[in-house]
Motif scaffolding. Structure first.
Motif, PDB file in Angstrom:
ATOM      1  N   TRP A  90     -14.411  27.526 -17.661  1.00  0.00           N
ATOM      2  CA  TRP A  90     -15.032  28.014 -16.430  1.00  0.00           C
ATOM      3  C   TRP A  90     -14.287  29.211 -15.850  1.00  0.00           C
ATOM      4  O   TRP A  90     -14.915  30.113 -15.283  1.00  0.00           O
ATOM      5  CB  TRP A  90     -15.186  26.872 -15.426  1.00  0.00           C
ATOM      6  CG  TRP A  90     -16.156  25.844 -15.962  1.00  0.00           C
ATOM      7  CD1 TRP A  90     -15.855  24.583 -16.359  1.00  0.00           C
ATOM      8  CD2 TRP A  90     -17.558  26.028 -16.230  1.00  0.00           C
ATOM      9  NE1 TRP A  90     -16.979  23.953 -16.846  1.00  0.00           N
ATOM     10  CE2 TRP A  90     -18.046  24.813 -16.784  1.00  0.00           C
ATOM     11  CE3 TRP A  90     -18.451  27.094 -16.075  1.00  0.00           C
ATOM     12  CZ2 TRP A  90     -19.371  24.634 -17.161  1.00  0.00           C
ATOM     13  CZ3 TRP A  90     -19.779  26.909 -16.454  1.00  0.00           C
ATOM     14  CH2 TRP A  90     -20.226  25.702 -16.987  1.00  0.00           C
ATOM     15  N   VAL A  92     -15.318  36.745 -17.044  1.00  0.00           N
ATOM     16  CA  VAL A  92     -16.188  37.612 -17.844  1.00  0.00           C
ATOM     17  C   VAL A  92     -17.326  38.174 -16.987  1.00  0.00           C
ATOM     18  O   VAL A  92     -17.696  39.345 -17.108  1.00  0.00           O
ATOM     19  CB  VAL A  92     -16.735  36.851 -19.072  1.00  0.00           C
ATOM     20  CG1 VAL A  92     -17.932  37.561 -19.677  1.00  0.00           C
ATOM     21  CG2 VAL A  92     -15.651  36.698 -20.111  1.00  0.00           C
ATOM     22  N   GLY A 116     -18.469  17.753 -31.385  1.00  0.00           N
ATOM     23  CA  GLY A 116     -17.980  19.080 -30.983  1.00  0.00           C
ATOM     24  C   GLY A 116     -19.138  20.052 -30.893  1.00  0.00           C
ATOM     25  O   GLY A 116     -20.213  19.720 -30.418  1.00  0.00           O
ATOM     26  N   MET A 167     -19.678  31.211 -30.743  1.00  0.00           N
ATOM     27  CA  MET A 167     -18.479  31.176 -29.912  1.00  0.00           C
ATOM     28  C   MET A 167     -17.318  31.875 -30.587  1.00  0.00           C
ATOM     29  O   MET A 167     -16.508  32.532 -29.943  1.00  0.00           O
ATOM     30  CB  MET A 167     -18.120  29.731 -29.562  1.00  0.00           C
ATOM     31  CG  MET A 167     -19.065  29.162 -28.518  1.00  0.00           C
ATOM     32  SD  MET A 167     -19.066  27.394 -28.555  1.00  0.00           S
ATOM     33  CE  MET A 167     -20.530  27.044 -27.600  1.00  0.00           C
ATOM     34  N   PHE A 183     -17.767  35.434 -30.007  1.00  0.00           N
ATOM     35  CA  PHE A 183     -17.312  35.787 -28.659  1.00  0.00           C
ATOM     36  C   PHE A 183     -15.798  35.895 -28.619  1.00  0.00           C
ATOM     37  O   PHE A 183     -15.246  36.803 -28.003  1.00  0.00           O
ATOM     38  CB  PHE A 183     -17.782  34.770 -27.623  1.00  0.00           C
ATOM     39  CG  PHE A 183     -17.108  34.958 -26.294  1.00  0.00           C
ATOM     40  CD1 PHE A 183     -17.522  35.968 -25.445  1.00  0.00           C
ATOM     41  CD2 PHE A 183     -16.020  34.183 -25.918  1.00  0.00           C
ATOM     42  CE1 PHE A 183     -16.865  36.191 -24.242  1.00  0.00           C
ATOM     43  CE2 PHE A 183     -15.367  34.402 -24.723  1.00  0.00           C
ATOM     44  CZ  PHE A 183     -15.791  35.406 -23.880  1.00  0.00           C
ATOM     45  N   HIS A 214     -26.022  32.061 -24.951  1.00  0.00           N
ATOM     46  CA  HIS A 214     -25.177  30.882 -24.781  1.00  0.00           C
ATOM     47  C   HIS A 214     -25.703  29.988 -23.654  1.00  0.00           C
ATOM     48  O   HIS A 214     -25.862  28.776 -23.836  1.00  0.00           O
ATOM     49  CB  HIS A 214     -23.762  31.374 -24.478  1.00  0.00           C
ATOM     50  CG  HIS A 214     -22.777  30.304 -24.155  1.00  0.00           C
ATOM     51  ND1 HIS A 214     -22.368  29.376 -25.075  1.00  0.00           N
ATOM     52  CD2 HIS A 214     -22.091  30.029 -23.015  1.00  0.00           C
ATOM     53  CE1 HIS A 214     -21.477  28.577 -24.511  1.00  0.00           C
ATOM     54  NE2 HIS A 214     -21.291  28.944 -23.260  1.00  0.00           N
ATOM     55  N   ILE A 215     -25.998  30.593 -22.531  1.00  0.00           N
ATOM     56  CA  ILE A 215     -26.451  29.786 -21.391  1.00  0.00           C
ATOM     57  C   ILE A 215     -27.828  29.197 -21.687  1.00  0.00           C
ATOM     58  O   ILE A 215     -28.099  28.018 -21.430  1.00  0.00           O
ATOM     59  CB  ILE A 215     -26.461  30.630 -20.100  1.00  0.00           C
ATOM     60  CG1 ILE A 215     -25.028  31.034 -19.739  1.00  0.00           C
ATOM     61  CG2 ILE A 215     -27.099  29.854 -18.944  1.00  0.00           C
ATOM     62  CD1 ILE A 215     -24.908  31.937 -18.543  1.00  0.00           C
ATOM     63  N   ALA A 263     -27.352  26.364 -24.112  1.00  0.00           N
ATOM     64  CA  ALA A 263     -26.720  25.204 -23.482  1.00  0.00           C
ATOM     65  C   ALA A 263     -27.746  24.408 -22.675  1.00  0.00           C
ATOM     66  O   ALA A 263     -27.826  23.180 -22.787  1.00  0.00           O
ATOM     67  CB  ALA A 263     -25.572  25.654 -22.585  1.00  0.00           C
ATOM     68  N   ILE A 264     -28.568  25.114 -21.894  1.00  0.00           N
ATOM     69  CA  ILE A 264     -29.565  24.422 -21.075  1.00  0.00           C
ATOM     70  C   ILE A 264     -30.612  23.749 -21.956  1.00  0.00           C
ATOM     71  O   ILE A 264     -30.987  22.592 -21.771  1.00  0.00           O
ATOM     72  CB  ILE A 264     -30.218  25.407 -20.088  1.00  0.00           C
ATOM     73  CG1 ILE A 264     -29.159  25.923 -19.094  1.00  0.00           C
ATOM     74  CG2 ILE A 264     -31.372  24.750 -19.340  1.00  0.00           C
ATOM     75  CD1 ILE A 264     -29.641  27.042 -18.204  1.00  0.00           C
ATOM     76  N   MET A 306     -24.758  18.495 -22.672  1.00  0.00           N
ATOM     77  CA  MET A 306     -24.104  19.771 -22.940  1.00  0.00           C
ATOM     78  C   MET A 306     -23.317  20.236 -21.730  1.00  0.00           C
ATOM     79  O   MET A 306     -22.102  20.235 -21.732  1.00  0.00           O
ATOM     80  CB  MET A 306     -25.165  20.840 -23.276  1.00  0.00           C
ATOM     81  CG  MET A 306     -25.698  20.739 -24.667  1.00  0.00           C
ATOM     82  SD  MET A 306     -24.491  21.378 -25.821  1.00  0.00           S
ATOM     83  CE  MET A 306     -24.877  20.411 -27.238  1.00  0.00           C
ATOM     84  N   MET A 365     -19.175  20.010 -20.564  1.00  0.00           N
ATOM     85  CA  MET A 365     -18.205  21.038 -20.224  1.00  0.00           C
ATOM     86  C   MET A 365     -17.633  20.817 -18.814  1.00  0.00           C
ATOM     87  O   MET A 365     -16.666  21.457 -18.437  1.00  0.00           O
ATOM     88  CB  MET A 365     -18.840  22.413 -20.315  1.00  0.00           C
ATOM     89  CG  MET A 365     -18.159  23.435 -21.214  1.00  0.00           C
ATOM     90  SD  MET A 365     -16.469  23.144 -21.661  1.00  0.00           S
ATOM     91  CE  MET A 365     -16.425  23.723 -23.327  1.00  0.00           C
TER      92      MET A 365
END
Ligand code: HEM
Ligand code: HEM
Ligand code: SF4
Ligand code: SF4
Lengths: 239, 369
Positions: free
Chosen positions: A37, A43, A138, A147, A150, A211-212, A215-216, A226, A230
């Motif tokens: 976070w 970022v 994982g 990732m 990134f 990514h977002i 994840a959603i 998910m 985190m």
């Protein structure tokens, strides 16, 4: 018969992870979550301030002594840059001392055909070609790959960023001594480095968008938690 | 025969002792040295044998020479020029033709290993160097021949240092920086298009007085003049930090002298002494006259996109486009793809929901059994 080695699994949680009845597994240790976070915030700050460093906001009127807008924007950029850089160094350290899942960001098993099979299985899932995705304690292989990209991009941004930062601090500065070679590497004219650094921002934005979204979407559709993972560290499996 | 010193030469050129000492203090100041260095410089010039300087001209426009002879300190200019013109400079020396070339041979043999070669322009390598033929010889040959026994090479200007306009894409003659042709000698790059005359004078004086090359930065430029960016010492910098920019050539900001960043000023990426030494006897420099720096002392400044933009084209990957164009296209495409993907996902999952629920019921039945 020994089962084939896999990264993900299909229905219930394997016995070695606590048997069928366990539906939550502790995956992301606190340092990993805090790092995630903090990195996400830094970022976003970096991308917004960076954008306005290259294309500044409209001119302010009045005396120069009354304003320090570019100064503050650049200060925020550099402060967030330190958070990103120190955070990444810490995260690498944590990959060494942390649990097995903390290493997934850095070590992608590209040498393993099974990993690739599951990678393409996951791609087919994203392309609506299979009914259910595999479940992963994982990262799933596609996510892991993204990732890792990134991570590489962040390293590039830190190298190029601190080289530019060194130019501002001056040639005697530690930053210039340590990172000045990056400017020579791209031909000596740091205009080129500004351009590449900016291109890196767009790559980062691309990663963050996908990514977002992923994840959603996975959170809703893949029958495993998910975003809350985190946050709390626990992966829930629903099925 | 005793070797003559610089002092001897200057005296024979009619420079008085008084003027000579003035010259020494000027030199010390321009190099940022304290007053204590003046006697040291004078002593060196009086006692050390004179270092000859050979000035070569390759593919160039002579702007470096033009700049040099306009050095703001007439004394420095006269003194150094008289020292140099004694030796060889095919553009400004009195001798010509075979006579001139004979002098060149004489210096390179007599002062073997002890002379400095100052190069203005660069050698084109295509067609065996036929695009530049001083004295009927390809310049690249002449450069190699004369440099062979030199103690050091000075690369004047953007041409000799980086290639400059003749090396800009597509570089038809394959104009090549001196450092890519001469690889076994120390090379001092003094870039700029042209370099500032006071900088040129100081570099050459440093070398002949101290008999060694000035401290150089990573890219081979003298640190004392190229150690800072234009942006670091620009008098418009407070406007940059405040966020006050010229947005148009004729707007209020332009009249008030705001920062030229948005007009494409390359000051933040350019190492040169313009914002401190300035030009024409310290009268002004481009930014002071209302135009951004174009980065003339930086490598490949002709090929780094527009002079009037900060986010410029990068041609690293064979495409001519800038980061924002590439980025907006990619991010836009990704955004559209996400929306479409989300829509398909929603439709699919609704259609599959019933089956999913059924299998969930199966599981529950199994578990309660
Ligand atoms: C994800 C990470 C980062 C992003 C998205 C980002 C983005 C940007 C952008 C878009 C620019 C403007 C480039 C231009 O158009 O000239 C910029 C400039 C800059 N960035 Fe970053 N950056 C990142 C990381 C860093 C880091 C780690 C540092 C290290 C200190 C750094 C230092 C700088 C510096 C010194 C500049 C130039 C500032 C100036 O010219 O005044 N950046 N950054
Ligand atoms: C600038 C923004 C972000 C960056 C750079 C970023 C980066 C990353 C990275 C590098 C990881 C891998 C973590 C590791 O293995 O240590 C990760 C995981 C994760 N991120 Fe982000 N993230 C960002 C924003 C977000 C946001 C806004 C969300 C929530 C909507 C999010 C949700 C997640 C989740 C759920 C995971 C775990 C994925 C999994 O379990 O496979 N991220 N992120
Ligand atoms: S005018 Fe150019 S050099 Fe001066 S402060 Fe603005 S950007 Fe920097
Ligand atoms: S201000 Fe910039 S472009 Fe102008 S002479 Fe100096 S370095 Fe060259």
């Amino acid at each position: 018969m020994k089962p084939l080695k896999t990264y993900g699994f299909d229905n219930d949680i394997p016995a070695e992870l606590g048997g069928r009845r366990t539906t939550a597994v502790y995956v992301y240790q606190a340092p990993v979550r805090i790092w995630h976070w903090l990195t996400a915030i830094s970022v976003m700050v970096l991308a917004i301030t960076g954008f306005f460093i290259g294309k500044p906001l409209p001119t302010l009127s009045g005396e120069a002594s009354a304003h320090f807008l570019m100064g503050y924007i650049r200060f925020a950029h550099f402060a967030a840059a330190y958070v990103l850089a120190v955070g990444l160094i810490f995260r690498i350290y944590w990959a060494i001392v942390g649990n097995a899942y903390s290493r997934e960001l850095f070590i992608v098993p590209v040498w393993d055909p099974q990993w690739w099979r599951e990678f393409f299985y996951e791609v087919r899932w994203y392309m609506f070609m299979v009914r259910y995705p595999k479940k992963y304690v994982g990262h799933n292989p596609v996510g892991q790959f993204a990732m890792f990209c990134f991570f590489l991009c962040a390293v590039g941004m830190i190298l190029s960023g601190f080289a530019l930062y060194g130019e501002g601090l001056g040639e005697q500065s530690w930053a210039y001594r340590m990172f000045g070679w990056v400017i020579s590497l791209v031909g000596g004219n740091s205009m080129t480095l500004h351009g590449l650094h900016r291109l890196g921002m767009w790559f980062t934005i691309l990663f963050v968008m996908l990514h977002i979204y992923a994840a959603i979407r996975e959170d809703i559709m893949s029958k495993q938690s998910m975003i809350s993972t985190m946050v709390s560290g626990f992966r829930m499996f629903k099925s | 025969m005793q070797m003559e010193s610089f002092y001897d030469v200057m005296r024979s050129q009619g420079v008085s002792r008084r003027s000579f000492l003035k010259f020494c203090s000027l030199t010390a100041t321009s190099m940022g040295l304290g007053a204590g260095f003046v006697p040291q410089i004078a002593h060196a010039l009086e006692n050390q044998p004179r270092t000859p300087v050979i000035w070569l001209h390759g593919l160039e426009c002579t702007c470096c020479s033009e700049s040099f002879i306009r050095s703001a300190h007439p004394l420095a200019k006269d003194a150094i020029l008289s020292m140099i013109s004694l030796d060889y400079d095919d553009t400004i020396m009195a001798a010509a033709g075979h006579q001139a070339e004979a002098i060149l041979d004489e210096i390179t043999t007599k002062y073997k290993g002890n002379y400095i070669v100052a190069v203005e322009g660069n050698p084109p390598l295509n067609e065996d160097g036929m695009f530049c033929m001083p004295g009927g010889e390809p310049f690249v040959e002449k450069l190699k021949r004369v440099s062979k026994d030199a103690s050091a090479i000075i690369a004047w200007g953007a041409c000799a240092s980086w290639g400059c306009v003749q090396a800009a894409k597509p570089n038809p003659t394959r104009a090549t920086p001196v450092a890519d042709v001469i690889t076994d000698k120390p090379i001092i790059k003094v870039p700029g298009c042209p370099p500032i005359p006071e900088v040129m004078a100081a570099v050459i004086t440093y070398m002949v007085t101290f008999g060694r090359i000035p401290p150089l930065d990573r890219q081979g430029r003298p640190k004392m003049f190229y150690g800072q960016r234009i942006h670091d010492k620009c008098y418009r910098r407070p406007h940059f930090d405040a966020g006050q920019f010229v947005e148009d050539w004729d707007d209020e900001g332009a009249r008030k002298g705001y920062c030229l960043y948005k007009m494409g000023c390359k000051g933040p990426t350019t190492y040169n002494a313009c914002s401190t030494v300035r030009w024409n006897d310290g009268v002004s420099f481009p930014i002071q006259s209302g135009h951004g720096c174009i980065g003339c002392s930086e490598n490949g400044f002709w090929d780094k996109g527009s002079f009037y933009d900060r986010v410029v084209d990068i041609n690293q990957f064979g495409i001519e486009s800038n980061a924002d164009k590439i980025g907006l296209t990619v991010a836009g495409a990704a955004g559209a793809a996400i929306v479409a993907h989300a829509a398909v996902s929603a439709i699919k999952s609704t259609a599959l929901k019933r089956q999913d629920l059924k299998s969930l019921n199966d599981v529950q039945r199994e578990e309660t059994r």
